[in-house]
Design a protein around this motif. Sequence first.
Motif, short mmCIF file in Angstrom:
data_model
loop_
_atom_site.label_atom_id
_atom_site.label_comp_id
_atom_site.label_asym_id
_atom_site.label_seq_id
_atom_site.Cartn_x
_atom_site.Cartn_y
_atom_site.Cartn_z
N SER A 153 0.81 -1.22 0.00
CA SER A 153 0.00 0.00 0.00
C SER A 153 0.84 1.27 0.00
CB SER A 153 -0.94 0.00 1.21
OG SER A 153 -1.70 1.19 1.24
N ALA A 154 1.56 1.52 1.09
CA ALA A 154 2.27 2.78 1.27
C ALA A 154 3.18 3.16 0.10
CB ALA A 154 3.06 2.76 2.58
N PRO A 155 3.94 2.21 -0.48
CA PRO A 155 4.84 2.61 -1.58
C PRO A 155 4.11 2.93 -2.88
CG PRO A 155 5.53 0.52 -0.58
CD PRO A 155 4.14 0.78 -0.12
N ASN A 156 2.81 2.61 -2.97
CA ASN A 156 2.13 2.70 -4.26
C ASN A 156 0.92 3.63 -4.28
OD1 ASN A 156 3.78 0.60 -5.58
ND2 ASN A 156 2.84 -0.74 -4.07
N VAL A 157 0.70 4.39 -3.20
CA VAL A 157 -0.42 5.33 -3.17
C VAL A 157 0.09 6.70 -2.76
CG1 VAL A 157 -2.12 3.54 -2.63
CG2 VAL A 157 -0.99 4.76 -0.75
N GLU A 158 -0.76 7.71 -2.92
CA GLU A 158 -0.39 9.06 -2.50
C GLU A 158 -0.16 9.10 -0.98
OE1 GLU A 158 0.18 11.57 -4.36
OE2 GLU A 158 -0.66 10.97 -6.30
N THR A 159 0.67 10.04 -0.54
CA THR A 159 0.98 10.14 0.88
C THR A 159 -0.27 10.35 1.72
OG1 THR A 159 3.12 11.12 0.31
CG2 THR A 159 2.38 11.36 2.58
N SER A 160 -1.20 11.18 1.22
CA SER A 160 -2.43 11.43 1.97
C SER A 160 -3.28 10.16 2.09
CB SER A 160 -3.25 12.54 1.30
OG SER A 160 -3.52 12.21 -0.06
N THR A 161 -3.30 9.35 1.02
CA THR A 161 -4.04 8.09 1.05
C THR A 161 -3.39 7.12 2.02
OG1 THR A 161 -4.69 8.39 -1.26
CG2 THR A 161 -4.92 6.19 -0.34
N ALA A 162 -2.06 7.04 1.99
CA ALA A 162 -1.34 6.15 2.90
C ALA A 162 -1.59 6.55 4.35
CB ALA A 162 0.15 6.18 2.60
N THR A 163 -1.64 7.85 4.61
CA THR A 163 -1.92 8.33 5.97
C THR A 163 -3.31 7.90 6.42
OG1 THR A 163 -0.49 10.26 5.61
CG2 THR A 163 -2.07 10.39 7.42
N THR A 164 -4.28 7.98 5.52
CA THR A 164 -5.64 7.55 5.84
C THR A 164 -5.69 6.04 6.11
OG1 THR A 164 -6.61 9.31 4.51
CG2 THR A 164 -8.02 7.43 5.01
N TYR A 165 -5.03 5.25 5.26
CA TYR A 165 -5.01 3.80 5.44
C TYR A 165 -4.39 3.42 6.78
CZ TYR A 165 -6.30 2.89 0.54
OH TYR A 165 -6.95 2.81 -0.65
N LYS A 166 -3.26 4.06 7.08
CA LYS A 166 -2.56 3.76 8.34
C LYS A 166 -3.44 4.07 9.54
CE LYS A 166 1.83 4.76 10.68
NZ LYS A 166 3.10 5.54 10.60
N ARG A 167 -4.19 5.14 9.45
CA ARG A 167 -5.09 5.52 10.54
C ARG A 167 -6.19 4.47 10.75
NH1 ARG A 167 -6.99 9.97 13.34
NH2 ARG A 167 -9.24 10.05 13.64
N GLN A 168 -6.74 3.95 9.66
CA GLN A 168 -7.80 2.94 9.79
C GLN A 168 -7.26 1.67 10.44
OE1 GLN A 168 -10.73 4.30 8.99
NE2 GLN A 168 -9.41 5.99 8.35
N ILE A 169 -6.06 1.26 10.04
CA ILE A 169 -5.46 0.04 10.61
C ILE A 169 -5.20 0.22 12.10
CG2 ILE A 169 -3.41 -1.44 10.57
CD1 ILE A 169 -3.21 -0.87 7.56
N ARG A 170 -4.64 1.37 12.45
CA ARG A 170 -4.23 1.59 13.85
C ARG A 170 -5.43 1.82 14.77
NH1 ARG A 170 -3.10 6.31 16.46
NH2 ARG A 170 -3.18 7.46 14.48
N LEU A 171 -6.40 2.61 14.33
CA LEU A 171 -7.50 2.99 15.22
C LEU A 171 -8.64 1.98 15.26
CD1 LEU A 171 -7.89 6.84 14.63
CD2 LEU A 171 -6.65 5.65 16.43
N TYR A 172 -8.89 1.29 14.15
CA TYR A 172 -10.08 0.46 14.08
C TYR A 172 -9.81 -1.04 13.86
CZ TYR A 172 -12.11 5.09 13.42
OH TYR A 172 -12.46 6.41 13.58
N LEU A 173 -8.98 -1.37 12.89
CA LEU A 173 -8.83 -2.78 12.51
C LEU A 173 -8.06 -3.59 13.54
CD1 LEU A 173 -8.21 -2.48 8.66
CD2 LEU A 173 -10.35 -2.47 9.95
#
Length: 434
Positions: A153-173
């Motif tokens: 994910s992180a190496p292949n998406v925009e920085t803002s998208t990667a930040t959103t993905y990371k937040r979902q994993i850490r806070l919810y998943l």
Amino acid sequence: MLEHTPDVLTIPEAAETLKLSVSAMQSLVDDGEIEHLEIAGQTLIFKTFLIEYIEKLRHACYTESADASQAPQGHLDNHREQDIPPFSEGETEMAKYKFNQSVTINGAKRWITANSTQELIDKAMALALAGAPQDHSKHPFEEYAWNWFQTYSAPNVETSTATTYKRQIRLYLIPAFEGLAVEDITVDDVQRLFNNMAGAKATKDKARMVLNQILDAAVEEKLLSSNPLKSRRLKITGKASKATEPYTVEQMRYLVQHIGDIQKPEDRTFLAILALHPLRLEEVLGLAPKDVDTDSSTIRVQRAVTHPSRNQPEVKDTKTDGSHRTVGLSTLALPYLQIPSEGKFLFGGNKPLSYMQVRRMCWRIQRDTGFSENITPIRFRTTVLTDLYDQTKDIKLAQAAAGHTTSAMTLKYYVKGRETSSKAAAAVDKLYSA
């Protein structure tokens, strides 16, 4: 283990080295217990930092007093009986060892004696493996999710998208599937995740999108026979997000009439560009002086500036290929434009404006104009597109001005309509009474 550890580690690699969960390792880093570096959004830990952390713990627990006759200081000052090291080997035998450390394995306290850090780790590992054999055939969700994020994910998406993905994993998943292997996640587990999430449905949809990609990867690797998110039983509900309301025509007229009251020339130019054209804020911030052509009355949109980490501006390409476009320059804006002759950016000079600089600019504009509501950049884009369509009834024209790939996107999210219900009734009455 440290002997064979790479010189630089990621969070999951460091967690594996110390045999901690990824979340526990992240907490140590966030709390400053273990030093780290942030490079291009990636948290990195040098091996020497891990060694220093282990040594710090050892010294904290077993710092000897200057008087050798006194007991060791630290947490052993107020020891309980079960904390006292066993003396079956005798004082002379114990003195041979550099380390005398207690560890808790499956709730039972065990003592380890060792001559080196490496021996201490080896013995602790042996006890852990003997006391709690692991099922290496399964994949803990936390480790699997972070590996997916960092590898695919992180190496292949925009920085803002990667930040959103990371937040979902850490806070919810991770909190929802803590202690579960990927192979053991069921539809019930997924449903409980969304049942326990508060907020708008859009918030849940972000978590769903990330989880779906992780579980699809697990299906591809044959860790799961099917993706639980694809089940018909699953229900994801939540209140709708509040739509962006356009400013009223009266409010827009007020702002246009008071642009001249704004004290700073850059602020006047900013409002004239932002309020009178269907541009995204990131597109306005990405404008270069040469992009605003007053002779041909056009604005060329060629780049964007985002703030994935709040005050760290990032220059990138526009949102879509269709966002590369030329829009007409409003004649109402012309008297207030002050285009710098130098600098890479129209706003900010050689460096794009930060998130806080934009907020302060909006506060100054509201103060200088005496506007009754907040100056909210996204509302201007919605307002201009609403009125552009309302005046022309040409959805293709509105779509092109917005830089959208489909007219459905323009209609669904940006064209709010100015007509009232009484006008709708009058139109029907006129038709049917003819």
